[in-house]
Scaffold this motif. Structure first.
Motif, PDB file in Angstrom:
ATOM      1  N   THR A  10       0.293  -1.033  -0.052  1.00 39.33           N
ATOM      2  CA  THR A  10      -0.088  -0.332  -0.505  1.00 39.33           C
ATOM      3  C   THR A  10       1.135   1.755   0.227  1.00 39.33           C
ATOM      4  N   TRP A  57       3.170   1.795  -3.610  1.00 42.96           N
ATOM      5  CA  TRP A  57       1.695   2.588  -4.517  1.00 42.96           C
ATOM      6  C   TRP A  57       1.439   3.745  -4.266  1.00 42.96           C
ATOM      7  N   PHE A 100       2.008   4.502  -8.752  1.00 41.25           N
ATOM      8  CA  PHE A 100       2.209   3.233  -9.394  1.00 41.25           C
ATOM      9  C   PHE A 100       1.512   3.188 -10.707  1.00 41.25           C
ATOM     10  N   SER A 128       7.993  -3.323  -4.393  1.00 44.25           N
ATOM     11  CA  SER A 128       8.147  -1.909  -5.660  1.00 44.25           C
ATOM     12  C   SER A 128       8.665  -2.927  -6.604  1.00 44.25           C
ATOM     13  N   LEU A 180       5.926  -5.493  -7.432  1.00 46.12           N
ATOM     14  CA  LEU A 180       4.849  -4.740  -8.770  1.00 46.12           C
ATOM     15  C   LEU A 180       4.957  -4.313  -9.999  1.00 46.12           C
TER      16      LEU A 180
END
Length: 278
Positions: free
Chosen positions: A60, A63, A68, A248, A251
């Protein structure tokens, strides 16, 4: 019985080597996943162990800090425009070069081939200066044009070889039947070089998606950052937030992993058959 024993031993050794190699390749992914679920202190003092408590809020934070969604959109459109531009321009140019044996087209082909011999870093400073003069700095479209120009030489080199391997009788028959050059390329030639096209799309997509240096030098606007640039914010001169950095990474690779799972047959076919002329 004696003859089968060496074979069994050899097979066992071979399987053990494969298991070790698999573990070596998977170890970085283990580090990435475990580090992304740790607290900053735990990621520093226990980098190899499993997380004691799952810190799912790392994703979270990443992001929000990376923005993101915005970075993903920038990377997606930059990659899409660059890859499509390289395929379209290189394919049409290669078709003209491969069909004609005149001296001018031969010289043009060797000019493209010379582009493969010049190291990228030698052209970096002049290219940045040119982009600045053309007001293409801080522009995703300007960056896409630079990628297209950089990717064309290799694509032309491959396309020309594949198009020349197509029997001339096929194209001559199409011309006799009244097929225009435009229709000849899109209806006959382009489908026959789809293997090399898919290979170029895969290679160039990975290159543009993961590139860091070129966006770093040309995109100073925060709203235009790509994913590699957005990840760079977690590194500092005196402090690095490893748990957020690895979150990161996780993701960032998820879109590529999902694309691979949904298109693995096409990707494997493109890479495996891309080196075989149609």
């Amino acid at each position: 019985m004696l003859s089968t024993k060496p074979k069994a031993v050899g097979k066992t050794i071979y399987e053990c080597v494969l298991v070790v190699m698999t573990a070596v390749y998977l170890f970085p992914f283990y580090i990435m996943v475990t580090q992304s679920l740790k607290s900053p202190q735990e990621s520093m003092y226990n980098p190899l162990g499993l997380p004691q408590a799952l810190q799912t809020d790392n994703f979270t934070k990443v992001w929000k800090l990376m923005r993101f969604g915005e970075a993903f959109s920038n990377s997606f459109w930059l990659t899409l425009v660059s890859v499509v531009g390289i395929a379209l321009v290189s394919g049409i140019c290669s078709f003209a070069i491969a069909r004609r044996a005149s001296k001018g087209y031969v010289i043009l082909y060797y000019i493209f081939v010379c582009g493969l011999l010049i190291p990228f870093y030698m052209t970096l400073s002049p290219l940045i200066k040119l982009m600045k003069d053309l007001q293409l700095i801080n522009s995703l479209m300007g960056l896409a044009l630079a990628y297209i120009g950089r990717g064309i030489p290799f694509a032309v080199f491959l396309y020309v070889g594949f198009i020349r391997a197509i029997p001339k009788e096929i194209m001559e028959s199409a011309v006799i039947d009244g097929c225009s050059p435009n229709r000849l390329y899109w209806s006959i030639v382009f489908p026959m070089v789809r293997n090399i096209t898919s290979t170029l799309i895969i290679l160039n997509a990975l290159w543009v998606w993961n590139d860091f240096l070129f966006p770093l030098l040309t995109l100073q606007n925060v709203a235009q950052r790509t994913i590699p640039l957005a990840q760079y914010m977690f590194y500092g001169q005196y402090n690095t937030e490893w748990n957020l950095a690895f979150a990161s990474y996780l993701l960032s690779i998820l879109p590529l992993v999902l694309i691979y799972f949904f298109m693995q047959r096409q990707i494997i076919e493109g890479i495996s058959t891309g080196g075989v002329k149609s």
